[in-house]
Design a protein around this motif. Structure first.
Motif, PDB file in Angstrom:
ATOM      1  N   LYS A  54      17.938  -7.980  11.163  1.00  0.00           N
ATOM      2  CA  LYS A  54      18.643  -9.245  11.381  1.00  0.00           C
ATOM      3  C   LYS A  54      19.507  -9.179  12.630  1.00  0.00           C
ATOM      4  O   LYS A  54      19.578 -10.138  13.407  1.00  0.00           O
ATOM      5  N   THR A  55      20.161  -8.030  12.823  1.00  0.00           N
ATOM      6  CA  THR A  55      21.033  -7.870  13.985  1.00  0.00           C
ATOM      7  C   THR A  55      20.239  -7.953  15.282  1.00  0.00           C
ATOM      8  O   THR A  55      20.603  -8.692  16.207  1.00  0.00           O
ATOM      9  N   VAL A  56      19.148  -7.205  15.385  1.00  0.00           N
ATOM     10  CA  VAL A  56      18.342  -7.201  16.613  1.00  0.00           C
ATOM     11  C   VAL A  56      17.672  -8.558  16.825  1.00  0.00           C
ATOM     12  O   VAL A  56      17.612  -9.058  17.954  1.00  0.00           O
ATOM     13  N   THR A  57      17.191  -9.178  15.760  1.00  0.00           N
ATOM     14  CA  THR A  57      16.551 -10.491  15.875  1.00  0.00           C
ATOM     15  C   THR A  57      17.538 -11.521  16.413  1.00  0.00           C
ATOM     16  O   THR A  57      17.191 -12.338  17.285  1.00  0.00           O
ATOM     17  N   ALA A  58      18.779 -11.483  15.919  1.00  0.00           N
ATOM     18  CA  ALA A  58      19.804 -12.424  16.397  1.00  0.00           C
ATOM     19  C   ALA A  58      20.118 -12.175  17.866  1.00  0.00           C
ATOM     20  O   ALA A  58      20.334 -13.122  18.635  1.00  0.00           O
ATOM     21  N   ILE A  59      20.140 -10.921  18.288  1.00  0.00           N
ATOM     22  CA  ILE A  59      20.382 -10.586  19.687  1.00  0.00           C
ATOM     23  C   ILE A  59      19.245 -11.103  20.566  1.00  0.00           C
ATOM     24  O   ILE A  59      19.473 -11.712  21.617  1.00  0.00           O
ATOM     25  N   GLN A  60      18.020 -10.859  20.144  1.00  0.00           N
ATOM     26  CA  GLN A  60      16.861 -11.301  20.928  1.00  0.00           C
ATOM     27  C   GLN A  60      16.797 -12.818  21.042  1.00  0.00           C
ATOM     28  O   GLN A  60      16.296 -13.358  22.026  1.00  0.00           O
ATOM     29  N   LYS A  61      17.328 -13.513  20.054  1.00  0.00           N
ATOM     30  CA  LYS A  61      17.313 -14.971  20.058  1.00  0.00           C
ATOM     31  C   LYS A  61      18.474 -15.562  20.852  1.00  0.00           C
ATOM     32  O   LYS A  61      18.286 -16.525  21.610  1.00  0.00           O
ATOM     33  N   ASN A  62      19.669 -14.985  20.705  1.00  0.00           N
ATOM     34  CA  ASN A  62      20.888 -15.622  21.224  1.00  0.00           C
ATOM     35  C   ASN A  62      21.532 -14.909  22.407  1.00  0.00           C
ATOM     36  O   ASN A  62      22.508 -15.429  22.963  1.00  0.00           O
ATOM     37  N   MET A 108      23.648  -8.639  37.650  1.00  0.00           N
ATOM     38  CA  MET A 108      24.622  -8.191  36.661  1.00  0.00           C
ATOM     39  C   MET A 108      23.888  -7.675  35.424  1.00  0.00           C
ATOM     40  O   MET A 108      23.274  -8.454  34.697  1.00  0.00           O
ATOM     41  N   ARG A 109      23.924  -6.374  35.209  1.00  0.00           N
ATOM     42  CA  ARG A 109      23.209  -5.758  34.084  1.00  0.00           C
ATOM     43  C   ARG A 109      24.163  -5.618  32.901  1.00  0.00           C
ATOM     44  O   ARG A 109      25.245  -5.037  33.035  1.00  0.00           O
ATOM     45  N   LYS A 110      23.734  -6.127  31.754  1.00  0.00           N
ATOM     46  CA  LYS A 110      24.601  -6.170  30.576  1.00  0.00           C
ATOM     47  C   LYS A 110      23.915  -5.489  29.394  1.00  0.00           C
ATOM     48  O   LYS A 110      22.746  -5.740  29.109  1.00  0.00           O
ATOM     49  N   LEU A 111      24.673  -4.641  28.709  1.00  0.00           N
ATOM     50  CA  LEU A 111      24.125  -3.841  27.623  1.00  0.00           C
ATOM     51  C   LEU A 111      24.882  -4.081  26.321  1.00  0.00           C
ATOM     52  O   LEU A 111      26.113  -4.122  26.307  1.00  0.00           O
ATOM     53  N   ILE A 112      24.134  -4.207  25.228  1.00  0.00           N
ATOM     54  CA  ILE A 112      24.716  -4.267  23.893  1.00  0.00           C
ATOM     55  C   ILE A 112      24.538  -2.899  23.242  1.00  0.00           C
ATOM     56  O   ILE A 112      23.427  -2.377  23.144  1.00  0.00           O
ATOM     57  N   LYS A 143      19.649 -13.277  25.255  1.00  0.00           N
ATOM     58  CA  LYS A 143      18.451 -12.852  25.966  1.00  0.00           C
ATOM     59  C   LYS A 143      18.761 -12.184  27.305  1.00  0.00           C
ATOM     60  O   LYS A 143      17.918 -11.464  27.848  1.00  0.00           O
ATOM     61  N   GLU A 144      19.940 -12.425  27.854  1.00  0.00           N
ATOM     62  CA  GLU A 144      20.297 -11.827  29.139  1.00  0.00           C
ATOM     63  C   GLU A 144      20.790 -10.395  28.998  1.00  0.00           C
ATOM     64  O   GLU A 144      21.059  -9.725  30.001  1.00  0.00           O
ATOM     65  N   ASP A 161      28.480 -12.034  15.767  1.00  0.00           N
ATOM     66  CA  ASP A 161      27.517 -13.072  16.106  1.00  0.00           C
ATOM     67  C   ASP A 161      27.175 -13.005  17.601  1.00  0.00           C
ATOM     68  O   ASP A 161      28.050 -13.240  18.444  1.00  0.00           O
ATOM     69  N   PRO A 162      25.928 -12.707  17.972  1.00  0.00           N
ATOM     70  CA  PRO A 162      25.545 -12.614  19.380  1.00  0.00           C
ATOM     71  C   PRO A 162      25.699 -13.919  20.156  1.00  0.00           C
ATOM     72  O   PRO A 162      25.670 -13.907  21.390  1.00  0.00           O
TER      73      PRO A 162
END
Length: 230
Positions: free
Chosen positions: A18-26, A1-5, A28-29, A92-93
């Motif tokens: 801040k936005t990308v850092t929060a995505i990379q942290k919360n 299942m491929r998921k894109l933001i 990850k899939e 919020d990711p």
């Protein structure tokens, strides 16, 4: 299942890291793509310096054109799920995995993150809440589907809607109109509660001067969408 933001970004130099850092942290899939809508600040420079995945538009297309570019990217790269996360840091990711599970478990075409189900976090300004209530009631009258947060940009969709939005997506203030377009095609839309944050920097695309135009334009667009034939 491929998921894109999909991250539409216009002059978000104070928020994009801040936005990308929060995505990379919360989240990850999820993969992500930043759609830089011809920003005039350092948004592009910051993204390129940090080697973020970015698509730079040659001209400013507005929020609708930027988001549609993201859906075209999702379709061309065969993603199963796509979700819009605004570049201003309000979304919020941490809720993305919950939304993905809900979308798949309930076999939905779209799930909307609503700030008005449990009424936690930033609830928007009083003036905007009036507009949100109006659009919610209008959509209920026209479609018989209750959407508590029709202006929410935090929407996750499956392949059918990715294909639809890649081909046809509203240009200005697209959220309420695009929700009606999905419902009108007998696709399944539901909401789940989320907590949104207040914008920490940058400027909203909807100013006080644009509020009257916004209400009239979106109302007419929803009415036209309701009577369109497919």
């Amino acid at each position: 299942m491929r998921k894109l933001i999909i991250i539409p970004a216009y002059n978000e130099e104070s928020n994009i890291v801040k936005t990308v850092t929060a995505i990379q942290k919360n989240a990850k899939e999820f993969d992500y793509v930043i759609i830089n809508d011809c920003s005039t600040d350092r948004t592009r420079q910051i993204c390129e310096e940090k080697k973020y995945n970015i698509v730079n538009l040659p001209i400013n297309l507005g929020i609708g054109g930027a988001v549609q570019t993201g859906y075209k990217y999702a379709m061309e790269h065969s993603y199963d799920v796509a979700v819009q996360v605004d570049g201003d840091g309000q979304h919020d990711p941490e809720f993305l995995n919950i939304m993905a599970e809900y979308l798949l478990d309930h076999e939905l075409d779209m799930v909307i993150g609503s700030r008005f189900i449990e009424r936690e976090g930033f609830q928007s300004s009083k003036l905007r809440r009036i507009g949100i209530i109006f659009f919610s009631k209008l959509i209920k009258i026209l479609t018989r589907v209750e959407i508590t947060d029709p202006t929410s940009g935090l929407r996750m969709v499956g392949k059918n809607v990715i294909s639809l939005f890649a081909q046809d997506y509203p240009r200005d203030y697209p959220e309420p109109e695009s929700v009606v377009a999905v419902i009108r095609r007998n696709m399944r839309v539901e909401e789940i509660p989320v907590v949104m944050k207040e914008r920490e920097g940058g400027v909203s695309s909807i100013s006080m001067k644009k509020s009257v135009y916004y209400m009239i334009k979106v109302t007419l667009a929803i009415l036209i969408e309701r009577i369109r034939k497919y």
